[in-house]
Design a protein around this motif. Structure first.
Motif, PDB file in Angstrom:
ATOM      1  N   LEU A  93     -50.700  22.210  22.551  1.00 44.36           N
ATOM      2  CA  LEU A  93     -51.584  22.705  21.574  1.00 44.36           C
ATOM      3  C   LEU A  93     -52.587  21.951  20.719  1.00 44.36           C
ATOM      4  CD1 LEU A  93     -48.787  26.459  21.807  1.00 44.36           C
ATOM      5  CD2 LEU A  93     -50.970  26.249  22.050  1.00 44.36           C
ATOM      6  N   ALA A  94     -51.704  21.109  20.231  1.00 42.05           N
ATOM      7  CA  ALA A  94     -52.712  20.090  18.928  1.00 42.05           C
ATOM      8  C   ALA A  94     -53.848  19.347  20.567  1.00 42.05           C
ATOM      9  CB  ALA A  94     -51.769  19.730  18.854  1.00 42.05           C
ATOM     10  N   ASN A  95     -53.526  18.790  21.367  1.00 42.47           N
ATOM     11  CA  ASN A  95     -53.827  17.884  21.945  1.00 42.47           C
ATOM     12  C   ASN A  95     -54.882  19.193  22.831  1.00 42.47           C
ATOM     13  OD1 ASN A  95     -52.840  15.265  22.056  1.00 42.47           O
ATOM     14  ND2 ASN A  95     -51.659  15.928  23.843  1.00 42.47           N
ATOM     15  N   LEU A  96     -55.068  20.138  22.786  1.00 47.15           N
ATOM     16  CA  LEU A  96     -56.316  20.706  23.788  1.00 47.15           C
ATOM     17  C   LEU A  96     -56.980  21.629  22.599  1.00 47.15           C
ATOM     18  CD1 LEU A  96     -53.850  23.718  25.834  1.00 47.15           C
ATOM     19  CD2 LEU A  96     -55.767  21.354  26.587  1.00 47.15           C
ATOM     20  N   GLU A  97     -56.162  21.879  21.022  1.00 44.18           N
ATOM     21  CA  GLU A  97     -57.290  22.789  20.327  1.00 44.18           C
ATOM     22  C   GLU A  97     -58.418  21.015  19.316  1.00 44.18           C
ATOM     23  OE1 GLU A  97     -57.473  25.282  19.312  1.00 44.18           O
ATOM     24  OE2 GLU A  97     -56.816  25.797  17.509  1.00 44.18           O
ATOM     25  N   SER A  98     -58.154  19.908  19.400  1.00 41.61           N
ATOM     26  CA  SER A  98     -58.754  18.922  19.232  1.00 41.61           C
ATOM     27  C   SER A  98     -59.225  18.353  20.706  1.00 41.61           C
ATOM     28  CB  SER A  98     -57.679  17.116  19.118  1.00 41.61           C
ATOM     29  OG  SER A  98     -56.554  17.150  17.974  1.00 41.61           O
ATOM     30  N   LYS A 103     -61.335  18.657  15.814  1.00 40.01           N
ATOM     31  CA  LYS A 103     -60.533  18.632  15.014  1.00 40.01           C
ATOM     32  C   LYS A 103     -59.227  17.213  14.883  1.00 40.01           C
ATOM     33  CE  LYS A 103     -59.400  23.098  14.149  1.00 40.01           C
ATOM     34  NZ  LYS A 103     -58.875  24.252  12.910  1.00 40.01           N
ATOM     35  N   THR A 104     -59.028  16.317  13.601  1.00 38.65           N
ATOM     36  CA  THR A 104     -58.158  15.699  13.544  1.00 38.65           C
ATOM     37  C   THR A 104     -57.665  16.146  14.337  1.00 38.65           C
ATOM     38  OG1 THR A 104     -57.762  15.977  12.079  1.00 38.65           O
ATOM     39  CG2 THR A 104     -59.514  14.192  12.540  1.00 38.65           C
ATOM     40  N   GLY A 322     -64.636  10.061  12.611  1.00 41.09           N
ATOM     41  CA  GLY A 322     -64.833   9.648  14.114  1.00 41.09           C
ATOM     42  C   GLY A 322     -63.739  10.136  15.073  1.00 41.09           C
ATOM     43  N   ASP A 323     -63.437   9.698  15.997  1.00 36.67           N
ATOM     44  CA  ASP A 323     -62.148   9.807  17.576  1.00 36.67           C
ATOM     45  C   ASP A 323     -61.287  10.748  16.867  1.00 36.67           C
ATOM     46  OD1 ASP A 323     -60.976  10.689  19.127  1.00 36.67           O
ATOM     47  OD2 ASP A 323     -60.785   9.055  19.971  1.00 36.67           O
ATOM     48  N   GLN A 330     -60.126  11.779   9.325  1.00 33.66           N
ATOM     49  CA  GLN A 330     -60.673  12.611   8.016  1.00 33.66           C
ATOM     50  C   GLN A 330     -61.127  12.919   8.956  1.00 33.66           C
ATOM     51  OE1 GLN A 330     -60.691   9.982   4.731  1.00 33.66           O
ATOM     52  NE2 GLN A 330     -59.249  11.061   4.192  1.00 33.66           N
ATOM     53  N   GLN A 331     -61.893  12.674   9.583  1.00 31.55           N
ATOM     54  CA  GLN A 331     -63.443  14.183  10.174  1.00 31.55           C
ATOM     55  C   GLN A 331     -64.093  13.843  11.609  1.00 31.55           C
ATOM     56  OE1 GLN A 331     -66.310  15.358   7.162  1.00 31.55           O
ATOM     57  NE2 GLN A 331     -67.803  14.697   8.862  1.00 31.55           N
ATOM     58  N   GLY A 332     -63.379  15.260  12.402  1.00 31.14           N
ATOM     59  CA  GLY A 332     -64.081  14.505  13.851  1.00 31.14           C
ATOM     60  C   GLY A 332     -66.381  15.411  13.889  1.00 31.14           C
ATOM     61  N   PRO A 333     -66.143  15.599  15.149  1.00 27.22           N
ATOM     62  CA  PRO A 333     -67.307  16.571  15.100  1.00 27.22           C
ATOM     63  C   PRO A 333     -67.519  17.968  14.608  1.00 27.22           C
ATOM     64  CG  PRO A 333     -66.643  16.463  17.100  1.00 27.22           C
ATOM     65  CD  PRO A 333     -65.412  15.748  16.247  1.00 27.22           C
TER      66      PRO A 333
END
Ligand code: NAI
Ligand code: MG
Length: 489
Positions: A93-98, A103-104, A322-323, A330-333
């Motif tokens: 679930l966390a992979n799909l969400e990121s 989000k990280t 970043g990625d 700490q921060q994605g797109p």
């Protein structure tokens, strides 16, 4: 991490416990905000699919259905089972969400744990929603029942996809409603995975339905449907108005709205400045600023203002962007190009209107929707960035001198979702907490949101409160039963 695309098993609509294509056969692409590229095509629902989902939910709510016949304690076991399955599949679930949201991975895992806690909290309510008996005049006995409102429609945003789904599903299911959920078009993947888990947990056919698609089609069909008795929404004020209007023009379905804010965080001069800088930083930059209760107006006392600004800028500059899957990010797109452009527009307006840029201010990287953590000082109440919801990584620091002044300025907004005050003076804290027009007040902390406590807004930040027992009330009707007693036996 392995290729997260391999985790994508479900891309259709979920109606009556089956994954099905849209009746029109249409699909749309969901985008990876880290690259701007399409991840996969998902089924695009429309009014006809919403109607099929509502019919399934209506049947599941029929008086003799397995769901209506089920004991409250058994509903509690199903909710616990769903929480167990999220725990089992937390990495998927966390992979799909990121992947879908940007989000990280660490933030996504945090969201999943909050979802687990929330499902377990509401599992506990299933056999504890008591009515009451009321002393009445005359030879009568009166009792009050709490009953599920029926088929509910739920429309959620993209900033916390699984968590917003959970805030909607858990209380509705706890009291025995059936539901049709529309995930945001930007983030359909985890909602579909949650639908599959709900089937595995054993929820009967038709209790949970998920229809992906866009606001003006799927969203509007939910809002206008004559057999939906309540709609719960989280998102923009603009859409909140359309939902209220749709309810009014259709069947006056009950409406609850959570609509974001322009939340003040007030920092007095008696605090440890380093700690205050960090609290204020997290209050605005958490989830890339895409947070309905973001502390987006940082009011700092004039005696510590300059030191605070210097340290806040340093902290923003050191934030790692970043990625979302890379260690230490700490921060994605931001979620999409539309939000990116909107936020960049606010940054431009701040510079034009005379705010001082202390950190960031530009896009970050050549691909995807990344923005540098941005800090403005010398922000005044009239500036656009102090009035409108930016929903991005932009901190606005304003200066104040007295408690009365800051209360008045903090309340000078049509929003009223959240607020915070940092001080060691109990009188300042208590006066502020009583005077602020906001649904949540955090003292010497920020963003403490728990399943046990009500959450929602004053003024145009919404109607109703989610979480806690308030969540139960959103999904129940109250019935009074009065029985005449014989005067003689
Ligand atoms: P939005 O309000 O348009 O979208 C939220 C949900 O409403 C999505 O599922 C969308 O498909 C649905 N929707 C859109 N139009 C609809 C309609 N006519 N009828 C029924 N449902 C409809 O928000 P959007 O465009 O994604 O973001 C715009 C701004 O809203 C953001 O910049 C931010 O300021 C605010 N926002 C606030 C959120 C919060 O947590 N309170 C979450 C997302 C956005
Ligand atoms: Mg919109």
């Amino acid at each position: 991490m392995a290729n997260p695309n391999q985790e994508i098993k479900y891309t259709q609509l979920f109606i009556n416990n089956q994954f099905v294509g849209a009746k029109s056969g249409k699909t749309f692409g969901t985008i990876n905000p880290s690259t701007g590229k399409q991840i996969i095509d998902v089924a695009e629902g429309d009014a006809a699919d919403v109607d099929a989902a509502v019919q399934a939910a209506k049947q599941a709510f029929a008086r003799s259905s397995p769901w209506r016949q089920m004991d409250g304690s058994a509903r509690g076991k199903l909710l616990h089972k769903l929480a167990d399955l999220i725990e089992r599949d937390i990495n998927v679930l966390a992979n799909l969400e990121s992947l879908d949201n940007g989000k990280t991975f660490g933030d996504a895992v945090f969201d999943m744990n909050c979802a687990i806690d929330t499902f377990r909290y509401y599992a506990g309510w299933t056999d504890k929603v008591h009515g009451s008996t009321v002393p009445s005049d005359g030879p009568v006995m009166t009792y009050i029942r709490k009953e599920p409102v029926g088929v509910v429609g739920q429309i959620i945003p993209w900033n916390y996809p699984v968590l917003m789904l959970t805030w909607k599903w858990a209380p509705a299911l706890a009291v025995g409603c059936t539901l049709v959920l529309k995930p945001a078009e930007q983030t359909p993947l985890t909602a579909l995975y949650m639908a599959a888990l709900s089937k595995e947990a054993g929820f009967p056919d038709g209790v949970i339905n998920v229809v992906n698609g866009f606001g003006p089609t799927v969203g509007a069909a939910i809002v206008n449907h004559p057999d939906i008795r309540k709609v719960a929404f989280t998102g923009s004020v603009e859409t909140g108005r359309l939902i209220t209007e749709g309810s009014s023009k259709s069947n006056l379905k009950r409406v609850s709205l959570e609509l974001g804010g322009k939340s003040p965080l007030v920092i007095f001069d008696d605090v440890n400045v380093d700690e205050a800088v960090e609290i204020a930083h997290n209050a605005i930059f958490a989830n890339h600023g895409q947070n309905c209760c973001a502390g987006s107006r940082t009011f700092v006392h004039e005696r510590i203002y300059d030191t605070f600004v210097t340290k806040a800028a340093q902290m923003a500059k050191s934030r790692k962007v970043g990625d979302p899957f890379a260690d230490g990010t700490q921060q994605g797109p931001q979620i999409d190009e539309e939000q990116l452009n909107k936020i960049m527009g606010y940054i431009e307006s701040a510079q034009k209107e005379g705010a001082k840029l202390q950190a960031g201010g530009k896009r970050s990287g050549n691909v995807g929707y990344f923005i540098e953590p941005t800090v403005f000082s010398d922000v005044t109440d009239e500036m656009t960035i102090a009035r409108e919801e930016i929903f991005g990584p932009v901190q606005s620091i304003l200066k104040f001198s007295t408690l009365d002044e800051v209360i008045e300025r903090a309340n000078k907004t049509e929003y009223g979702l959240a607020s915070g005050v940092l001080t060691n003076n109990i009188n300042n804290a208590l006066v502020f907490a009583n005077a602020i027009e906001a649904g949540s007040v955090w003292v010497n902390c920020y963003d403490y949101v728990m399943p046990t406590t009500p959450f929602g807004g004053y003024k145009q930040s919404g109607h109703g409160r989610e979480l806690g027992y308030c969540g139960i009330e959103l999904y129940t009707e109250t019935k009074t039963v009065t029985i005449k007693l014989p005067t003689k036996v």
